[in-house]
Design a protein around this motif. Structure first.
Motif, PDB file in Angstrom:
ATOM      1  N   VAL A   1       0.694  -1.244  -0.055  1.00  0.00           N
ATOM      2  CA  VAL A   1      -0.065  -0.091   0.025  1.00  0.00           C
ATOM      3  C   VAL A   1       1.013   1.215   0.106  1.00  0.00           C
ATOM      4  CG1 VAL A   1      -0.278   0.068   2.565  1.00  0.00           C
ATOM      5  CG2 VAL A   1      -1.897   1.200   1.200  1.00  0.00           C
ATOM      6  N   THR A   2       0.623   2.045  -0.533  1.00  0.00           N
ATOM      7  CA  THR A   2       1.263   3.573  -0.731  1.00  0.00           C
ATOM      8  C   THR A   2       0.971   4.384   0.426  1.00  0.00           C
ATOM      9  OG1 THR A   2       1.138   3.377  -3.115  1.00  0.00           O
ATOM     10  CG2 THR A   2       1.801   5.561  -2.020  1.00  0.00           C
TER      11      THR A   2
ATOM     12  N   ARG B   1      -2.490   7.223  10.570  1.00  0.00           N
ATOM     13  CA  ARG B   1      -2.441   5.888  10.823  1.00  0.00           C
ATOM     14  C   ARG B   1      -1.437   5.289   9.990  1.00  0.00           C
ATOM     15  NH1 ARG B   1      -8.224   6.667  10.397  1.00  0.00           N
ATOM     16  NH2 ARG B   1      -9.338   6.035  12.433  1.00  0.00           N
ATOM     17  N   TYR B   2      -0.749   4.070  10.299  1.00  0.00           N
ATOM     18  CA  TYR B   2       0.338   3.515   9.572  1.00  0.00           C
ATOM     19  C   TYR B   2      -0.410   2.175   9.347  1.00  0.00           C
ATOM     20  CZ  TYR B   2       3.812   6.971  10.713  1.00  0.00           C
ATOM     21  OH  TYR B   2       4.534   7.869  10.853  1.00  0.00           O
TER      22      TYR B   2
ATOM     23  N   PRO C   1       0.941  10.793   8.611  1.00  0.00           N
ATOM     24  CA  PRO C   1       0.950   9.677   7.524  1.00  0.00           C
ATOM     25  C   PRO C   1      -0.502   9.543   6.876  1.00  0.00           C
ATOM     26  CG  PRO C   1       1.047   8.306   9.425  1.00  0.00           C
ATOM     27  CD  PRO C   1       1.217   9.880  10.022  1.00  0.00           C
ATOM     28  N   CYS C   2      -0.635   9.366   5.754  1.00  0.00           N
ATOM     29  CA  CYS C   2      -2.124   8.812   5.219  1.00  0.00           C
ATOM     30  C   CYS C   2      -1.697   7.761   4.245  1.00  0.00           C
ATOM     31  CB  CYS C   2      -2.522   9.990   4.073  1.00  0.00           C
ATOM     32  SG  CYS C   2      -2.782  11.698   5.171  1.00  0.00           S
ATOM     33  N   VAL C   3      -2.576   6.523   4.715  1.00  0.00           N
ATOM     34  CA  VAL C   3      -2.348   5.424   4.051  1.00  0.00           C
ATOM     35  C   VAL C   3      -3.416   5.353   2.796  1.00  0.00           C
ATOM     36  CG1 VAL C   3      -2.781   2.894   4.229  1.00  0.00           C
ATOM     37  CG2 VAL C   3      -1.743   4.283   5.852  1.00  0.00           C
ATOM     38  N   GLY C   4      -2.566   5.409   1.372  1.00  0.00           N
ATOM     39  CA  GLY C   4      -3.372   5.304   0.230  1.00  0.00           C
ATOM     40  C   GLY C   4      -4.121   6.797  -0.102  1.00  0.00           C
TER      41      GLY C   4
ATOM     42  N   VAL D   1       5.566   8.639   0.374  1.00  0.00           N
ATOM     43  CA  VAL D   1       6.658   8.016   1.259  1.00  0.00           C
ATOM     44  C   VAL D   1       7.139   6.904   0.671  1.00  0.00           C
ATOM     45  CG1 VAL D   1       7.077   7.366   3.552  1.00  0.00           C
ATOM     46  CG2 VAL D   1       5.614   9.255   3.434  1.00  0.00           C
ATOM     47  N   GLU D   2       6.446   5.773   0.635  1.00  0.00           N
ATOM     48  CA  GLU D   2       6.913   4.421   0.159  1.00  0.00           C
ATOM     49  C   GLU D   2       5.521   3.649  -0.092  1.00  0.00           C
ATOM     50  OE1 GLU D   2       8.921   1.818   3.247  1.00  0.00           O
ATOM     51  OE2 GLU D   2       9.425   4.198   3.810  1.00  0.00           O
TER      52      GLU D   2
END
Length: 117
Positions: A10-11, A38-39, A84-87, A114-115
């Motif tokens: 996931v980005t 969230r991570y 952070p933002c997941v997606g 980020v990655e």
């Protein structure tokens, strides 16, 4: 052929913004409600890094500043927040929430990839 691990990647994006201290809690609440902070594969929420600094701007003739006066250079104690933002969808929702909750006409923010996790 992709592997199961690659399919599950996931980005993660990092949202960085500056906000006057007076609106810090409201803006963080809005972005966290939109899914930021969230991570992936983590049991933690509302994660961020905050630092104090001084923002500078000069409102132009057509501006309607929340703080300051048109034409005059303004210095404002602000907090820089990184989270952070997941997606991509969460990043877009967090930016929309930031813009809605932030007191400035044009809030200062950046979104970085980020990655892949």
């Amino acid at each position: 052929m992709s592997t199961p691990a690659a399919a599950a990647a996931v980005t993660v994006f990092r949202l960085c913004f500056n906000v006057p201290e007076s609106h810090l809690a409201a803006v963080k609440s809005a972005i966290f409600a939109a899914g930021a902070g969230r991570y992936p594969k983590s049991n933690y929420t509302e994660c961020c890094w905050s630092t104090m600094g001084t923002g500078q701007f000069r409102p132009g003739d057509a501006a309607n500043p929340h703080i300051g006066t048109v034409g005059e250079l303004e210095y404002v104690p602000e907090v820089r927040v990184e989270t952070p933002c997941v997606g991509e969808e969460v990043a877009r929702k967090a930016v929309a929430a930031l813009r809605a909750a932030h007191p400035y006409e044009e809030p200062s923010y950046q979104v970085y990839k980020v990655e892949n996790f």
